[in-house]
Design a protein around this motif. Structure first.
Motif, PDB file in Angstrom:
ATOM      1  N   THR A  66      12.944   8.947   9.826  1.00  0.00           N
ATOM      2  CA  THR A  66      11.552   8.497   9.691  1.00  0.00           C
ATOM      3  C   THR A  66      11.536   7.160   8.966  1.00  0.00           C
ATOM      4  O   THR A  66      12.459   6.838   8.206  1.00  0.00           O
ATOM      5  N   TRP A  67      10.494   6.388   9.197  1.00  0.00           N
ATOM      6  CA  TRP A  67      10.289   5.111   8.515  1.00  0.00           C
ATOM      7  C   TRP A  67       8.782   4.820   8.520  1.00  0.00           C
ATOM      8  O   TRP A  67       8.038   5.384   9.326  1.00  0.00           O
ATOM      9  N   PRO A  68       8.333   3.954   7.634  1.00  0.00           N
ATOM     10  CA  PRO A  68       6.896   3.722   7.494  1.00  0.00           C
ATOM     11  C   PRO A  68       6.298   3.011   8.710  1.00  0.00           C
ATOM     12  O   PRO A  68       6.821   1.986   9.169  1.00  0.00           O
ATOM     13  N   GLY A  69       5.206   3.576   9.226  1.00  0.00           N
ATOM     14  CA  GLY A  69       4.439   2.930  10.276  1.00  0.00           C
ATOM     15  C   GLY A  69       3.163   2.360   9.703  1.00  0.00           C
ATOM     16  O   GLY A  69       2.972   2.310   8.491  1.00  0.00           O
ATOM     17  N   ASP A  73       4.151   7.875   8.735  1.00  0.00           N
ATOM     18  CA  ASP A  73       5.555   7.773   9.118  1.00  0.00           C
ATOM     19  C   ASP A  73       5.745   7.832  10.628  1.00  0.00           C
ATOM     20  O   ASP A  73       5.045   8.562  11.333  1.00  0.00           O
ATOM     21  N   LEU A  74       6.697   7.047  11.104  1.00  0.00           N
ATOM     22  CA  LEU A  74       7.159   7.122  12.484  1.00  0.00           C
ATOM     23  C   LEU A  74       8.435   7.951  12.514  1.00  0.00           C
ATOM     24  O   LEU A  74       9.225   7.927  11.563  1.00  0.00           O
ATOM     25  N   LYS A  75       8.636   8.677  13.592  1.00  0.00           N
ATOM     26  CA  LYS A  75       9.826   9.499  13.748  1.00  0.00           C
ATOM     27  C   LYS A  75      10.675   8.966  14.893  1.00  0.00           C
ATOM     28  O   LYS A  75      10.151   8.381  15.846  1.00  0.00           O
ATOM     29  N   GLY A  76      11.969   9.199  14.810  1.00  0.00           N
ATOM     30  CA  GLY A  76      12.838   8.725  15.872  1.00  0.00           C
ATOM     31  C   GLY A  76      14.195   9.396  15.869  1.00  0.00           C
ATOM     32  O   GLY A  76      14.515  10.203  14.988  1.00  0.00           O
ATOM     33  N   LEU A 149       1.759  -1.644  18.798  1.00  0.00           N
ATOM     34  CA  LEU A 149       2.564  -2.857  18.718  1.00  0.00           C
ATOM     35  C   LEU A 149       3.009  -3.106  17.280  1.00  0.00           C
ATOM     36  O   LEU A 149       4.164  -3.466  17.026  1.00  0.00           O
ATOM     37  N   ASP A 150       2.113  -2.890  16.330  1.00  0.00           N
ATOM     38  CA  ASP A 150       2.469  -3.071  14.921  1.00  0.00           C
ATOM     39  C   ASP A 150       3.565  -2.097  14.517  1.00  0.00           C
ATOM     40  O   ASP A 150       4.475  -2.447  13.752  1.00  0.00           O
ATOM     41  N   ASN A 151       3.512  -0.865  15.043  1.00  0.00           N
ATOM     42  CA  ASN A 151       4.554   0.108  14.733  1.00  0.00           C
ATOM     43  C   ASN A 151       5.915  -0.341  15.256  1.00  0.00           C
ATOM     44  O   ASN A 151       6.951  -0.103  14.613  1.00  0.00           O
ATOM     45  N   LEU A 152       5.934  -0.985  16.412  1.00  0.00           N
ATOM     46  CA  LEU A 152       7.199  -1.502  16.936  1.00  0.00           C
ATOM     47  C   LEU A 152       7.700  -2.689  16.101  1.00  0.00           C
ATOM     48  O   LEU A 152       8.906  -2.818  15.863  1.00  0.00           O
TER      49      LEU A 152
END
Length: 286
Positions: A66-69, A73-76, A149-152
């Protein structure tokens, strides 16, 4: 397979078209309900075909991260060669079906080529990728474009500063993800390279913002996407963007997806993959 059936399935997966209407039209084109039922396995994804690199492959280290979106949090899914030092990083952006087993397998394939590979679940803000593909496609349509787009862009930053990264970051994407890979290049000055597989082109007015090198892979039979390619290429030339474009004649949209036999083109997929890995290694080092 009849082009009308391929085009109908493309409409179903991208419009999107209600499944009942899709089945009704498919039955009409196939001539009977039995014939339509026989065609469905050729059109729809079979993840059993996706496992080119097993999740337990001893050559790899994989993890859920996970990392901050921008709004949580975003997951991957992260993969890297076992025992490797710092590596150039590659974001693998999924189709409009979300982070499914096929894309996770592509992440592992990229990692085996010598990269720190990350498949972000862009549906994280909506609870993550569901198992049902129709539901995933519906959720993709509900994403906020600016936030996505900001999350990317934030994902580029996450990999750029990752302890196991050299600081060089590339992206690659397929279909919906291909469009996002191209658009990401217009929004992130820290992105070093981006590979587009049959994705929609970004707005022409932001093309001059691109600093990344681009590799563009399009399918010759993909009229829906290809109608905007000439204007995009003209804008790239005008902005003096470093790009290479390949048109794979005779190939359908999604030709790289080896889980869907009707549209998968082994020759085009292998050539595009070789070009992609060579491009990423040249552009990112490693």
């Amino acid at each position: 397979m009849d082009r009308k059936i391929i085009e109908l399935y493309d409409e179903y997966t991208h419009a999107p078209l209600d499944r009942r209407i899709f089945i009704s039209r498919l039955t009409a084109l196939a001539g009977s309900a039995a014939a339509a039922a026989a065609l469905l396995p050729l059109l729809e994804s079979n993840y059993a075909l996706a496992q080119v690199v097993p999740p337990t492959d001893a050559r790899l280290e994989t993890s859920r991260v996970t990392w901050p979106g921008s709004s949580g949090d975003l997951k991957g899914y992260l993969a890297r060669p076992k025992g490797a030092g710092k590596l150039p990083a590659v974001i693998v952006i999924h189709e409009n079906r979300g982070l499914n087993p096929h894309i996770e397998d592509v992440v592992r394939r990229v990692a085996l080529e010598g990269f720190l590979a990350l498949g972000p679940d862009m549906l994280s803000p909506l609870g993550g990728t569901p198992a049902d593909e129709d539901q995933a496609r519906t959720l993709i349509g509900q994403l906020d474009g600016k936030q996505t787009l900001d999350n990317l862009v934030r994902t580029v930053g996450f990999l750029r500063n990752h302890a196991e990264s050299t600081g060089k970051v590339g992206a690659m994407g397929f279909c919906w993800g291909g469009g996002m890979a191209g658009t990401l290049a217009t929004a992130s000055p820290d992105l070093d390279a981006s590979v587009v597989y049959y994705g929609r082109t970004p707005p022409l007015d932001v093309v001059p913002n691109i600093r990344a090198k681009l590799l563009l892979n399009y399918a010759g039979l993909d009229d829906r996407i290809n109608e905007s390619v000439p204007a995009f290429e003209a804008a790239l030339k005008k902005a003096d963007v470093d790009y290479t474009l390949h048109m794979y004649q005779g190939a359908n949209h999604a030709f790289n997806n080896d889980t869907a036999p009707a549209r998968y083109d082994a020759a085009a997929a292998q050539l595009a993959w070789t070009r992609t890995i060579d491009f990423l290694k040249t552009s990112l080092g490693g």
